[in-house]
Motif scaffolding. Sequence first.
Motif, PDB file in Angstrom:
ATOM      1  N   ALA A 121      32.128  36.474  22.457  1.00  0.00           N
ATOM      2  CA  ALA A 121      30.717  36.725  22.762  1.00  0.00           C
ATOM      3  C   ALA A 121      30.314  36.078  24.081  1.00  0.00           C
ATOM      4  O   ALA A 121      29.598  36.678  24.887  1.00  0.00           O
ATOM      5  CB  ALA A 121      29.835  36.202  21.629  1.00  0.00           C
ATOM      6  N   VAL A 122      30.778  34.878  24.328  1.00  0.00           N
ATOM      7  CA  VAL A 122      30.407  34.152  25.546  1.00  0.00           C
ATOM      8  C   VAL A 122      30.947  34.859  26.786  1.00  0.00           C
ATOM      9  O   VAL A 122      30.271  34.958  27.808  1.00  0.00           O
ATOM     10  CB  VAL A 122      30.902  32.690  25.483  1.00  0.00           C
ATOM     11  CG1 VAL A 122      30.754  31.996  26.823  1.00  0.00           C
ATOM     12  CG2 VAL A 122      30.148  31.926  24.405  1.00  0.00           C
ATOM     13  N   PHE A 123      32.172  35.371  26.709  1.00  0.00           N
ATOM     14  CA  PHE A 123      32.804  35.979  27.879  1.00  0.00           C
ATOM     15  C   PHE A 123      32.790  37.511  27.837  1.00  0.00           C
ATOM     16  O   PHE A 123      33.525  38.153  28.602  1.00  0.00           O
ATOM     17  CB  PHE A 123      34.237  35.463  28.040  1.00  0.00           C
ATOM     18  CG  PHE A 123      34.288  33.985  28.342  1.00  0.00           C
ATOM     19  CD1 PHE A 123      33.738  33.480  29.503  1.00  0.00           C
ATOM     20  CD2 PHE A 123      34.858  33.099  27.442  1.00  0.00           C
ATOM     21  CE1 PHE A 123      33.774  32.125  29.777  1.00  0.00           C
ATOM     22  CE2 PHE A 123      34.903  31.739  27.712  1.00  0.00           C
ATOM     23  CZ  PHE A 123      34.354  31.250  28.884  1.00  0.00           C
ATOM     24  N   ALA A 124      31.942  38.083  27.006  1.00  0.00           N
ATOM     25  CA  ALA A 124      31.830  39.545  26.928  1.00  0.00           C
ATOM     26  C   ALA A 124      31.507  40.115  28.309  1.00  0.00           C
ATOM     27  O   ALA A 124      30.713  39.550  29.058  1.00  0.00           O
ATOM     28  CB  ALA A 124      30.756  39.955  25.927  1.00  0.00           C
ATOM     29  N   GLY A 125      32.165  41.209  28.655  1.00  0.00           N
ATOM     30  CA  GLY A 125      31.921  41.859  29.936  1.00  0.00           C
ATOM     31  C   GLY A 125      32.763  41.311  31.075  1.00  0.00           C
ATOM     32  O   GLY A 125      32.686  41.813  32.193  1.00  0.00           O
ATOM     33  N   LEU A 126      33.547  40.283  30.814  1.00  0.00           N
ATOM     34  CA  LEU A 126      34.421  39.710  31.835  1.00  0.00           C
ATOM     35  C   LEU A 126      35.869  39.942  31.412  1.00  0.00           C
ATOM     36  O   LEU A 126      36.323  39.392  30.407  1.00  0.00           O
ATOM     37  CB  LEU A 126      34.164  38.204  31.983  1.00  0.00           C
ATOM     38  CG  LEU A 126      32.770  37.803  32.455  1.00  0.00           C
ATOM     39  CD1 LEU A 126      32.567  36.300  32.311  1.00  0.00           C
ATOM     40  CD2 LEU A 126      32.565  38.224  33.891  1.00  0.00           C
ATOM     41  N   ASP A 127      36.578  40.769  32.173  1.00  0.00           N
ATOM     42  CA  ASP A 127      37.987  40.991  31.848  1.00  0.00           C
ATOM     43  C   ASP A 127      38.818  39.820  32.377  1.00  0.00           C
ATOM     44  O   ASP A 127      38.306  38.883  32.992  1.00  0.00           O
ATOM     45  CB  ASP A 127      38.484  42.334  32.386  1.00  0.00           C
ATOM     46  CG  ASP A 127      38.412  42.440  33.906  1.00  0.00           C
ATOM     47  OD1 ASP A 127      38.290  41.398  34.591  1.00  0.00           O
ATOM     48  OD2 ASP A 127      38.494  43.567  34.414  1.00  0.00           O
ATOM     49  N   ASP A 128      40.126  39.862  32.123  1.00  0.00           N
ATOM     50  CA  ASP A 128      41.005  38.756  32.526  1.00  0.00           C
ATOM     51  C   ASP A 128      40.946  38.487  34.028  1.00  0.00           C
ATOM     52  O   ASP A 128      40.950  37.333  34.455  1.00  0.00           O
ATOM     53  CB  ASP A 128      42.446  39.031  32.094  1.00  0.00           C
ATOM     54  CG  ASP A 128      42.631  38.930  30.588  1.00  0.00           C
ATOM     55  OD1 ASP A 128      41.748  38.377  29.910  1.00  0.00           O
ATOM     56  OD2 ASP A 128      43.668  39.419  30.088  1.00  0.00           O
TER      57      ASP A 128
END
Length: 150
Positions: A121-128
């Motif tokens: 949830a915190v890093f949603a929308g950020l790929d590797d």
Amino acid sequence: MSDRPVRIDDSIVYRLWRAARAQRRHFLRLAERNGIDLTPEQWFVLNKLRQQDGRNPSELADDIFADRPNITRLVRALERKGLVARRPDPDDGRRQRIHLTLDGVRLHDRFAAIVPRTRAAVFAGLDDAALAALERGLAQLEANLIADSG
């Protein structure tokens, strides 16, 4: 770069500050929901000690960017909670080493098991690739700030 003043809402430093404040609130709510009485700073100390137990206060202060009085307050609070204990340094009796207690290890490991569940949830929308770029950018920004405050 333009000479036009940057709107505060468009400032990277302001966004970093807001993200840090949001992260702090998120941490405190997550801890509270799980019955854990810790601040982020106390968690950083526990985490550093779990990685390498028996650090001295100066090492902990350097690791988490805390000044000496603040690290003393953090360690004291963790001692009152029964999570850490101070012991004399075996090589220099004038110094102290900070050690996790068994309760400190248990609490650290319990919270460490909870944290990954919120990562998505915190890093949603950020790929590797975006996360790697963010890590590199923040590391460079930190290095620049340290060098400039010299």
